[in-house]
Design a protein around this motif. Structure first.
Motif, short mmCIF file in Angstrom:
data_model
loop_
_atom_site.label_atom_id
_atom_site.label_comp_id
_atom_site.label_asym_id
_atom_site.label_seq_id
_atom_site.Cartn_x
_atom_site.Cartn_y
_atom_site.Cartn_z
N LYS B 43 0.84 -1.21 0.00
CA LYS B 43 0.00 0.00 0.00
C LYS B 43 0.87 1.25 0.00
CE LYS B 43 -2.05 -1.12 3.88
NZ LYS B 43 -1.29 -2.33 4.23
N SER B 44 1.87 1.25 0.88
CA SER B 44 2.76 2.42 0.91
C SER B 44 3.50 2.55 -0.42
CB SER B 44 3.78 2.30 2.04
OG SER B 44 3.13 2.24 3.28
N VAL B 45 3.93 1.41 -0.96
CA VAL B 45 4.66 1.44 -2.22
C VAL B 45 3.80 2.10 -3.31
CG1 VAL B 45 5.56 -0.04 -4.07
CG2 VAL B 45 6.13 -0.54 -1.70
N PHE B 87 3.33 10.95 5.88
CA PHE B 87 4.08 9.70 6.02
C PHE B 87 3.57 8.86 7.18
CE2 PHE B 87 6.83 12.05 3.30
CZ PHE B 87 7.49 11.09 2.56
N GLN B 88 3.73 7.55 6.99
CA GLN B 88 3.29 6.61 8.01
C GLN B 88 3.92 6.92 9.36
OE1 GLN B 88 3.53 2.68 6.38
NE2 GLN B 88 2.84 1.67 8.22
N GLN B 89 5.23 7.26 9.36
CA GLN B 89 5.91 7.58 10.63
C GLN B 89 6.05 9.09 10.82
OE1 GLN B 89 6.35 4.97 12.34
NE2 GLN B 89 6.40 3.34 10.79
N TYR B 165 -2.62 10.09 2.34
CA TYR B 165 -2.43 9.79 3.76
C TYR B 165 -1.95 8.36 3.90
CZ TYR B 165 -5.71 13.71 4.63
OH TYR B 165 -6.35 14.92 4.68
N ASP B 166 -0.78 8.15 4.49
CA ASP B 166 -0.32 6.78 4.74
C ASP B 166 -0.59 6.44 6.20
OD1 ASP B 166 0.75 4.30 4.62
OD2 ASP B 166 2.70 4.91 3.84
N GLU B 167 -1.64 5.68 6.43
CA GLU B 167 -2.02 5.24 7.77
C GLU B 167 -2.06 6.39 8.78
OE1 GLU B 167 -0.38 1.58 8.95
OE2 GLU B 167 -0.44 0.79 6.92
N PRO B 168 -3.00 7.30 8.57
CA PRO B 168 -3.06 8.48 9.45
C PRO B 168 -3.43 8.16 10.89
CG PRO B 168 -4.96 8.42 7.98
CD PRO B 168 -4.03 7.35 7.52
MG LIG Z 1 2.78 1.14 4.76
#
Ligand SMILES: [Mg+2]
Ligand SMILES: Nc1ncnc2c1ncn2[C@@H]1O[C@H](COP(=O)(O)OP(=O)(O)OP(=O)(O)O)[C@@H](O)[C@H]1O
Lengths: 259, 242
Positions: B43-45, B87-89, B165-168
């Motif tokens: 998903k992030s990719v 970003f996720q982090q 949004y990556d895993e907000p």
């Molecule tokens: Mg991810």
């Protein structure tokens, strides 16, 4: 076995490609609009402050130790009076630039490698790129230039300290006035001793900044890569410093001393 | 309806291991599209490809009418002005204060040099995410939820048309997670943005998404509204909603 060699060869070619690419991008971004003056000044300050203490102490000890070590030998030949000359020439021509640059490689390259490596791992560099900012211009160009300016300066300070160290060393057993000591030191130093070694340190500075930034920017995913980036920055930078020094010695003996 | 992002047959592999094997998706203007799927499914990719952080092996990605795989770096930069990425982090700049984090894109991307303007926009962005009091803190002094908000403020400050949004809400408690979901809805209203929201958190998907896509083994295997997918007869799809 054969496959292993092919694989290794491919890896080496790939990394040469990566280095070239990074070099190109650093050069083009150095001359691009939006130069980060403030960041450059901040980095110069950080590079200087981080290393000045160890550099000064090392410089002093180098001069001091070299004096004490060479005194008995030169005395045996009745050439005791040449100690200051010998110390000045050997430190300023060779030992100072190399040792101090290696120390800077340990101190500065590891710092930059770890800092940029951790920015890479925590996606801060990606965040800069994605926002449309220029991470190479902001992070790499400033740090590399800071090293190019500051390493020669640090070496100069260390050279001065080593002369002082030599003076203290001579006065432990003998007694020579400061004026005589520094006269002797400087009289033996030619421009051709000093200038090539100064030029050399600019290259050492470049190598320290460039290799450290490269290793940081190419850190892999995962936190352990931060340590790897810092470590390999120091190792590679030291390796290149020694290699360039060997080359520089050849070049100066051909062009400067016409041998 | 106008399409802002169109991905066709996106494929990517890492070290010979295929991760995406043919992603097709479109994002319409004003839409909130959620992508759900198991961890490590790419998903992030997928969204990293959209902003040019990764280069796909095959396929085309069209963002606002431009094929991003064919852009040079200046054209890509120009396009990135219109997209925001969370970003996720969080990816906050640790060495800078919150204020400097916000000023960074203003100075370097929008080339704003007027201090008063920078201050005004920073405060505005922080107020939009409910974090006005933290302006002089360092990112390391913020909690996980505050970091997410802060990252959101830094994304919003350039007024992007598209937000990824990556895993907000990952790693946040249920209440904070609801607040962030509500914030995503506020942002759409206020900034008229179109968004892709990657999430594991079904309550976030329920609140924010107009449409949900499910990714599995490198492909989109299903799509529809929350209701439609929840009542799917496919046990794999339904399993996400339990
Ligand atoms: Mg991810
Ligand atoms: N830059 C990269 N280099 C090598 N492998 C990568 C890279 N980016 C992602 N991968 C691999 O691709 C796969 C998918 O990763 P991705 O981060 O997209 O997963 P994800 O769906 O976002 O999972 P999560 O929900 O845990 O964040 C993983 O196996 C990951 O190791």
């Amino acid at each position: 076995m054969k496959q292993g060699i092919i694989l290794r060869g491919k890896k080496i070619l790939e990394s040469i490609g990566d280095y070239t690419e990074f070099f190109k991008s650093v050069i083009t971004n150095t001359f691009r609009r939006g130069f980060e003056w403030n960041e450059l000044i901040r980095q110069c300050y950080l590079v200087g402050v981080r290393s000045i203490n160890i550099v000064l102490v090392t410089g002093f000890v180098l001069g001091f130790v070299l004096t004490l070590q060479s005194q008995p030998t030169l005395k045996a030949f009745g050439a005791e009076g040449f100690v200051p000359n010998m110390v000045a020439v050997s430190i300023i021509r060779e030992i100072g630039p190399v040792i101090i640059s290696l120390i800077c490689a340990g101190k500065i390259a590891s710092g930059i490698g770890a800092e940029i490596g951790s920015m890479k791992v925590t996606e801060q560099i990606a965040a800069m790129d994605v926002s449309g900012a220029n991470s190479i211009q902001y992070l790499a160009v400033t740090r590399i230039l800071a090293c190019i300016f500051m390493v020669p300066l640090l070496v100069l300070f260390a050279d001065a300290m080593s002369l002082l160290g030599g003076y203290v060393g001579t006065n432990i057993s003998g007694n020579m006035t400061a004026v005589l000591y520094f006269n002797k030191s400087f009289s033996s130093l030619l421009f051709s001793d000093f200038f090539p070694s100064l030029i050399k340190t600019f290259f050492f500075g470049f190598i320290i900044g460039f290799v450290a930034c490269f290793k940081g920017f190419h850190a892999n995913r995962g936190t352990e890569s931060v340590g790897i980036a810092a470590n390999s920055a120091v190792v590679s930078a030291s390796f290149w410093i020694i290699l360039i020094d060997a080359l520089a010695v050849q070049l100066t003996s051909i062009f400067v001393y016409n041998q | 309806m106008e399409t802002v992002i169109e991905i066709k047959d996106l494929k990517i592999a890492f070290n010979g291991k295929p991760v995406l094997t043919g992603i097709n998706l479109t994002l319409c203007r004003g839409e909130n599209l959620a992508i759900i799927g198991r961890s490590g499914e790419g998903k992030s990719v997928t969204i990293e490809c959209i902003v040019g952080l990764l280069t796909p092996d095959e396929g085309t990605i069209t963002v606002l009418g431009k094929d991003i795989t064919n852009l040079d770096s200046d054209e890509l930069k120009e396009l990135l002005l219109h997209t925001g990425f969370l970003f996720q982090q969080s990816a906050l700049y640790d060495s800078m204060t919150v204020r400097e984090n916000l000023a960074f894109p203003l100075i370097r991307v929008l080339k704003i040099s007027d201090e008063a303007e920078i201050e005004k926009r920073s405060v505005e962005a922080l107020e939009a995410v409910g974090l006005a009091a933290a302006i002089d803190k360092m990112p390391s002094d913020l909690s996980g939820g505050q970091r997410k908000r802060m990252a959101l403020a830094r994304t919003l400050i350039v007024n992007p048309e598209i937000i990824l949004y990556d895993e907000p809400t990952t790693g946040l408690d249920a209440i904070t997670s609801k607040e962030i979901s509500a914030l995503i809805m506020d942002i759409r209203k206020k900034y008229k943005s179109s968004s892709i929201i990657i999430t594991h958190d079904m309550s976030c998907a329920k609140i924010t998404a107009d449409r949900i896509l499910i990714i599995n083994e490198g492909k989109i295997i299903a799509g529809g509204t929350y209701k439609e997918l929840e009542n799917s007869s496919d046990p794999f799809i339904a399993s996400f909603f339990k």
